[in-house]
Design a protein around this motif. Structure first.
Motif, PDB file in Angstrom:
ATOM      1  N   MET A  75       0.851  -1.202   0.000  1.00 38.25           N
ATOM      2  CA  MET A  75       0.000   0.000   0.000  1.00 38.25           C
ATOM      3  C   MET A  75       0.881   1.245   0.000  1.00 38.25           C
ATOM      4  O   MET A  75       1.751   1.393   0.835  1.00 38.25           O
ATOM      5  N   HIS A  76       0.644   2.127  -0.965  1.00 39.56           N
ATOM      6  CA  HIS A  76       1.424   3.368  -1.049  1.00 39.56           C
ATOM      7  C   HIS A  76       0.917   4.367  -0.017  1.00 39.56           C
ATOM      8  O   HIS A  76      -0.160   4.235   0.526  1.00 39.56           O
ATOM      9  N   ASN A  77       1.722   5.396   0.224  1.00 36.24           N
ATOM     10  CA  ASN A  77       1.268   6.494   1.074  1.00 36.24           C
ATOM     11  C   ASN A  77       0.133   7.207   0.354  1.00 36.24           C
ATOM     12  O   ASN A  77       0.331   7.728  -0.743  1.00 36.24           O
ATOM     13  N   LEU A  78      -1.036   7.213   0.958  1.00 34.83           N
ATOM     14  CA  LEU A  78      -2.148   7.901   0.318  1.00 34.83           C
ATOM     15  C   LEU A  78      -2.299   9.281   0.948  1.00 34.83           C
ATOM     16  O   LEU A  78      -2.315   9.417   2.167  1.00 34.83           O
ATOM     17  N   PRO A  79      -2.405  10.328   0.118  1.00 35.10           N
ATOM     18  CA  PRO A  79      -2.569  11.670   0.676  1.00 35.10           C
ATOM     19  C   PRO A  79      -3.980  11.860   1.226  1.00 35.10           C
ATOM     20  O   PRO A  79      -4.853  11.007   1.014  1.00 35.10           O
ATOM     21  N   PRO A  80      -4.232  12.969   1.917  1.00 32.10           N
ATOM     22  CA  PRO A  80      -5.599  13.244   2.401  1.00 32.10           C
ATOM     23  C   PRO A  80      -6.593  13.296   1.237  1.00 32.10           C
ATOM     24  O   PRO A  80      -6.211  13.566   0.098  1.00 32.10           O
ATOM     25  N   LEU A  81      -7.859  13.068   1.566  1.00 27.81           N
ATOM     26  CA  LEU A  81      -8.918  12.988   0.547  1.00 27.81           C
ATOM     27  C   LEU A  81      -9.955  14.087   0.761  1.00 27.81           C
ATOM     28  O   LEU A  81     -10.438  14.296   1.875  1.00 27.81           O
ATOM     29  N   SER A  82     -10.306  14.783  -0.325  1.00 30.94           N
ATOM     30  CA  SER A  82     -11.337  15.822  -0.311  1.00 30.94           C
ATOM     31  C   SER A  82     -12.424  15.475  -1.325  1.00 30.94           C
ATOM     32  O   SER A  82     -12.244  14.568  -2.147  1.00 30.94           O
ATOM     33  N   LEU A  83     -13.517  16.215  -1.271  1.00 27.17           N
ATOM     34  CA  LEU A  83     -14.612  16.042  -2.233  1.00 27.17           C
ATOM     35  C   LEU A  83     -15.016  17.410  -2.752  1.00 27.17           C
ATOM     36  O   LEU A  83     -15.273  18.335  -1.970  1.00 27.17           O
TER      37      LEU A  83
END
Length: 380
Positions: A1-9
């Protein structure tokens, strides 16, 4: 699993009462009533198609833009945000921003938006000069703008923003500074201060107005920046100022190369998949096609060769230090692939570098395009 950045909508509401002559956003003059319930149903169906790409990830921010989102009823907004919360976990301190025009800011409706979860309002003031507002095709007056700002403050929201433009047709330095003084007097925690640019496919592009020349624009920026700084605002992005702690977290996520889903007409998205590939999406622009259930227009995986430019194009809009570790974490590429352009940027005085971070310099800010061109992929 890669580093996932924060998620927005990001959620796009495409209708306006009328189209402004400078606007190149995907907005459509309203003919008849806003199809509140139908459009919300389509937005949530659109989101359903995107959810599998981000299953289990938490939304840190939501931004409802347009068009004029405040044309959507408070009831429809409640259904929309309830639907989002039912599909994706929302951070306990999530920032939920909604754009609004001063003329559509009514106290009772806004308390309804607030109940639905909106905790930050961005008010499109643009100018406090009646003549300039008319020239910009705006349908509100200065009094409505002041009333909207006071209302936003009175609601006890987390924050509110005023959007202001400078470099307007025939605008003098004093007129530009007067706009800024009036905005500062309303004490917004955040001020977006944009230079008007003539965009293709707008009314202003076909009949260009006379805008201040480069020297006049520089004077406006320099004196305006001094005014804002003296009033306690800090510039943190090319055209954004905030009091300490009040930066727009949604926009920060864009510039930090974070991930975001985009739903609604013409909305764009950027998602890092579990395998580390970065996918960009754009949705059908016209409401007619979109509301027939044709949501996705384009989808492509960002090529490794394009990744450095995309990363730095966003990162160097921010004046804060850019952690070096994030380049590898968010692009999957080693720093060695950008060592040559970084060295050139350092030699030109565009950036500084420490063991942990890069940071754009005042000189780099002035020559941002030249800085970013260093990271463009070599033409084969």
């Amino acid at each position: 699993m890669h580093n996932l950045p924060p998620l927005s909508l990001y959620i796009h509401i495409p209708w306006c009462v009328q189209k402004c002559p400078y606007c190149d956003f995907n907005s459509h003059a309203l003919k008849g009533e806003v199809p509140h319930d139908d459009y919300v149903a389509h937005l949530l169906a659109d989101l359903d198609m995107d959810v599998p790409d981000v299953a289990g990830r938490t939304l840190s921010t939501i931004f409802i833009g347009g068009g004029t989102p405040s044309l959507l009823s408070a009831e429809a907004m409640q259904t929309l945000l309830d639907g989002v919360r039912a599909r994706l976990p929302l951070a306990a301190d999530a920032e939920i921003t909604m754009e609004a025009n001063p003329g559509t800011v009514e106290a009772d409706r806004f308390s309804g938006y607030q109940r639905a979860g909106v905790n930050r309002i961005s008010i499109g003031v643009q100018s406090f000069s009646p003549e300039k507002l008319t020239r910009l095709g705006r349908i509100h007056g200065p009094d409505e703008a002041r009333r909207a700002a006071r209302l936003a403050e009175g609601l006890g929201l987390r924050s509110f923003n005023l959007d202001l433009m400078h470099g307007l047709p025939d605008q003098t330095l004093e007129e530009a500074l007067d706009d800024l003084r009036q905005a500062i007097a309303l004490n917004p925690p955040h001020l977006s201060w944009y230079q008007l640019t003539i965009e293709p496919n707008t009314l202003f592009a076909s009949k260009p107005p006379v805008l201040p020349d480069d020297d006049a624009l520089w004077d406006i920026f320099e004196k305006g920046d001094e005014l804002l700084t003296a009033a306690g605002y800090q510039q943190y992005e090319t055209s954004a100022y905030a009091k300490p702690g009040y930066q727009c977290r949604h926009n920060l996520n864009y510039w930090r190369f974070g991930d975001y889903l985009g739903i609604g007409c013409g909305a764009h998205g950027k998602i890092t998949l579990p395998d580390g590939s970065v996918t960009r999406t754009s949705k059908t622009r016209h409401p007619r096609g979109y509301m027939q259930g044709r949501y996705l227009d384009k989808r492509h995986v960002v090529a490794a060769a394009d990744m450095p430019f995309e990363f730095f194009m966003n990162r160097f809009r921010l004046l804060e230090p850019a952690p070096r570790a994030e380049f590898r974490a968010f692009t999957g590429l080693p720093e060695s692939v950008v060592r040559a352009p970084l060295d050139e940027a350092l030699a030109q005085g565009y950036i500084t570098e420490t063991a942990d971070a890069w940071q754009i310099t005042p000189h780099g800010k002035l020559f941002l395009n030249s800085l970013l061109e260093l990271f463009l992929p070599d033409e084969a």
